[in-house]
Design an enzyme around this catalytic site. Sequence first.
Site, PDB file in Angstrom:
ATOM      1  N   GLN A 109     -25.526  25.351  27.192  1.00 31.96           N
ATOM      2  CA  GLN A 109     -26.304  24.125  26.775  1.00 31.96           C
ATOM      3  C   GLN A 109     -25.766  23.031  26.788  1.00 31.96           C
ATOM      4  O   GLN A 109     -26.592  22.170  26.563  1.00 31.96           O
ATOM      5  CB  GLN A 109     -26.454  24.453  25.112  1.00 31.96           C
TER       6      GLN A 109
ATOM      7  N   ASP B  80     -22.291  18.410  29.761  1.00 34.94           N
ATOM      8  CA  ASP B  80     -20.963  17.714  30.707  1.00 34.94           C
ATOM      9  C   ASP B  80     -20.676  18.233  31.996  1.00 34.94           C
ATOM     10  O   ASP B  80     -19.847  17.552  32.545  1.00 34.94           O
ATOM     11  CB  ASP B  80     -20.008  17.770  29.474  1.00 34.94           C
TER      12      ASP B  80
ATOM     13  N   HIS C 129     -29.972  22.442  29.487  1.00 37.80           N
ATOM     14  CA  HIS C 129     -30.210  21.503  29.017  1.00 37.80           C
ATOM     15  C   HIS C 129     -30.056  20.224  30.010  1.00 37.80           C
ATOM     16  O   HIS C 129     -29.824  19.185  29.601  1.00 37.80           O
ATOM     17  CB  HIS C 129     -29.582  21.165  27.569  1.00 37.80           C
TER      18      HIS C 129
ATOM     19  N   CYS D  25     -35.927  10.366  39.208  1.00 37.97           N
ATOM     20  CA  CYS D  25     -37.067   9.789  39.008  1.00 37.97           C
ATOM     21  C   CYS D  25     -38.349  10.325  38.421  1.00 37.97           C
ATOM     22  O   CYS D  25     -38.469  11.558  38.902  1.00 37.97           O
ATOM     23  CB  CYS D  25     -37.551   9.074  40.441  1.00 37.97           C
TER      24      CYS D  25
ATOM     25  N   CYS E  58     -41.097  10.226  41.538  1.00 38.63           N
ATOM     26  CA  CYS E  58     -40.920  10.782  42.773  1.00 38.63           C
ATOM     27  C   CYS E  58     -39.953  11.862  42.916  1.00 38.63           C
ATOM     28  O   CYS E  58     -39.754  12.609  43.877  1.00 38.63           O
ATOM     29  CB  CYS E  58     -40.845   9.770  43.853  1.00 38.63           C
TER      30      CYS E  58
ATOM     31  N   CYS F 200     -39.668   4.221  44.692  1.00 37.68           N
ATOM     32  CA  CYS F 200     -41.026   4.156  44.101  1.00 37.68           C
ATOM     33  C   CYS F 200     -41.199   3.235  42.779  1.00 37.68           C
ATOM     34  O   CYS F 200     -42.249   3.034  42.490  1.00 37.68           O
ATOM     35  CB  CYS F 200     -41.521   5.507  43.947  1.00 37.68           C
TER      36      CYS F 200
ATOM     37  N   SER G 281     -20.964  27.858  19.841  1.00 35.03           N
ATOM     38  CA  SER G 281     -22.479  27.577  19.713  1.00 35.03           C
ATOM     39  C   SER G 281     -22.730  27.999  18.118  1.00 35.03           C
ATOM     40  O   SER G 281     -22.407  29.031  17.771  1.00 35.03           O
ATOM     41  CB  SER G 281     -23.228  28.167  20.603  1.00 35.03           C
TER      42      SER G 281
HETATM   43  P1  NAD Z   1     -23.741  22.766  17.523  1.00 32.86           P
HETATM   44  O1  NAD Z   1     -22.977  21.463  17.563  1.00 32.86           O
HETATM   45  O2  NAD Z   1     -25.108  23.229  17.124  1.00 32.86           O
HETATM   46  O3  NAD Z   1     -22.455  23.899  17.601  1.00 32.86           O
HETATM   47  C1  NAD Z   1     -21.195  23.588  18.015  1.00 32.86           C
HETATM   48  C2  NAD Z   1     -20.362  24.846  17.507  1.00 32.86           C
HETATM   49  O4  NAD Z   1     -19.054  24.990  17.865  1.00 32.86           O
HETATM   50  C3  NAD Z   1     -20.271  24.670  15.744  1.00 32.86           C
HETATM   51  O5  NAD Z   1     -20.878  25.894  15.108  1.00 32.86           O
HETATM   52  C4  NAD Z   1     -19.014  24.329  15.556  1.00 32.86           C
HETATM   53  O6  NAD Z   1     -18.169  25.105  14.496  1.00 32.86           O
HETATM   54  C5  NAD Z   1     -18.110  24.996  16.935  1.00 32.86           C
HETATM   55  N1  NAD Z   1     -16.904  24.479  17.335  1.00 32.86           N
HETATM   56  C6  NAD Z   1     -16.608  23.380  17.389  1.00 32.86           C
HETATM   57  N2  NAD Z   1     -15.402  22.972  18.053  1.00 32.86           N
HETATM   58  C7  NAD Z   1     -15.090  24.262  18.241  1.00 32.86           C
HETATM   59  C8  NAD Z   1     -14.024  25.073  18.977  1.00 32.86           C
HETATM   60  N3  NAD Z   1     -12.830  24.107  19.401  1.00 32.86           N
HETATM   61  N4  NAD Z   1     -13.745  26.151  19.250  1.00 32.86           N
HETATM   62  C9  NAD Z   1     -14.753  27.161  18.728  1.00 32.86           C
HETATM   63  N5  NAD Z   1     -15.901  26.698  18.115  1.00 32.86           N
HETATM   64  C10 NAD Z   1     -15.949  25.202  18.004  1.00 32.86           C
HETATM   65  O7  NAD Z   1     -23.607  22.945  19.228  1.00 32.86           O
HETATM   66  P2  NAD Z   1     -24.589  23.828  20.303  1.00 32.86           P
HETATM   67  O8  NAD Z   1     -24.858  24.853  19.757  1.00 32.86           O
HETATM   68  O9  NAD Z   1     -24.444  23.563  21.677  1.00 32.86           O
HETATM   69  O10 NAD Z   1     -25.943  22.898  20.207  1.00 32.86           O
HETATM   70  C11 NAD Z   1     -25.976  21.503  20.227  1.00 32.86           C
HETATM   71  C12 NAD Z   1     -26.941  20.896  21.061  1.00 32.86           C
HETATM   72  O11 NAD Z   1     -26.232  19.717  21.559  1.00 32.86           O
HETATM   73  C13 NAD Z   1     -27.130  21.526  22.631  1.00 32.86           C
HETATM   74  O12 NAD Z   1     -28.496  21.325  22.690  1.00 32.86           O
HETATM   75  C14 NAD Z   1     -26.094  20.707  23.433  1.00 32.86           C
HETATM   76  O13 NAD Z   1     -26.926  20.552  24.852  1.00 32.86           O
HETATM   77  C15 NAD Z   1     -25.986  19.635  22.815  1.00 32.86           C
HETATM   78  N6  NAD Z   1     -24.600  18.960  23.086  1.00 32.86           N
HETATM   79  C16 NAD Z   1     -23.925  18.975  23.985  1.00 32.86           C
HETATM   80  C17 NAD Z   1     -22.361  18.401  24.085  1.00 32.86           C
HETATM   81  C18 NAD Z   1     -21.790  18.704  25.691  1.00 32.86           C
HETATM   82  O14 NAD Z   1     -22.456  18.629  26.749  1.00 32.86           O
HETATM   83  N7  NAD Z   1     -20.371  18.844  25.401  1.00 32.86           N
HETATM   84  C19 NAD Z   1     -22.111  17.989  23.309  1.00 32.86           C
HETATM   85  C20 NAD Z   1     -22.621  17.946  22.001  1.00 32.86           C
HETATM   86  C21 NAD Z   1     -24.063  18.246  21.737  1.00 32.86           C
END
Ligand code: NAD
Length: 263
Positions: free
Chosen positions: A107, A110, A127, A135, A138, A163, A201
């Site tokens: 998800q 990064d 995501h 863009c 185009c 464009c 997650s």
């Molecule tokens: P979320 O923030 O809902 O959940 C993250 C989970 O990770 C939490 O339950 C937390 O307890 C746990 N957590 C935090 N640090 C941890 C660690 N070191 N080890 C193990 N668990 C840990 O995140 P999600 O489920 O990915 O959903 C949030 C949305 O936000 C997604 O759509 C995502 O795309 C986006 N997002 C992405 C990034 C990124 O790309 N790094 C950062 C923030 C949000």
Amino acid sequence: MASTETHSPIHQAAELILGAKRIVVFTGAGISTESGIPDFRSPGGIWTKYDPEDFTYQKYLESPVCRRKNWEMLCENSELMTAKPNDAHLAIVELERMGKLDCVITQNIDSLHQAAGSSPSRVIELHGTVKWVRCLSCDSRYTAEEVISRFEAGESDPSCPKCAGILKSATIAFGEPMPIRETMEAETRSRLSDLFIVIGSSLVVYPAADMPYYALAGGSKLVIINLEPTHLDDRAQVVIRGRAGEVMSEIMTLVRRGISASS
Ligand code: NAD
């Protein structure tokens, strides 16, 4: 930290990995917090600083002010662009080299799985990614660095050089349709997996959070590694509450030793 004694959750997870042939790893923001990128809900997390209402797809299309806020957010959260992978990302690369990994479904935006060395063809970014900008007219693609430097040089709403269309980060905004190919592929691979490992997650963001259900429906075993409880913990063979990098390092130490032979 969980102990590595026989029958500890770490030990059980390692056993499941040793017995698996088609592992799907499902990652969320929690896998990247040890790389310095805040997750969704932590204090200081991205949506505690900004109003998600300013970041809907519809508003982005309609409002140059919202587009400026999006570019500002990317500049202010530069760790999304500069962070380095941690031990959890590296453990997944090792699973691929062992021939056990089918794919990573992430998800995250990064792109740290690819930075760690995961084959891009095995990473499904549900995501999108902050590394690219596209863009909306185009479909031309530009690096985020290129567009952000135009913004920092004074263009508050940089447009497509080809464009003049609206440029947007190649991430999925609130209200934007999910990418069809990635979502379908993630569903298929989840259903075909024999082990599905959730790392970092909360499993509350849908449709991404449907993936573990598809895996369970296909007969896969479920391992959940997360700091907090999730609503699927009672369906998992193994639940480990710990930091992703530390937990995956411990698991991989046992996997490398081939614990089945010694236990
Ligand atoms: P979320 O923030 O809902 O959940 C993250 C989970 O990770 C939490 O339950 C937390 O307890 C746990 N957590 C935090 N640090 C941890 C660690 N070191 N080890 C193990 N668990 C840990 O995140 P999600 O489920 O990915 O959903 C949030 C949305 O936000 C997604 O759509 C995502 O795309 C986006 N997002 C992405 C990034 C990124 O790309 N790094 C950062 C923030 C949000």
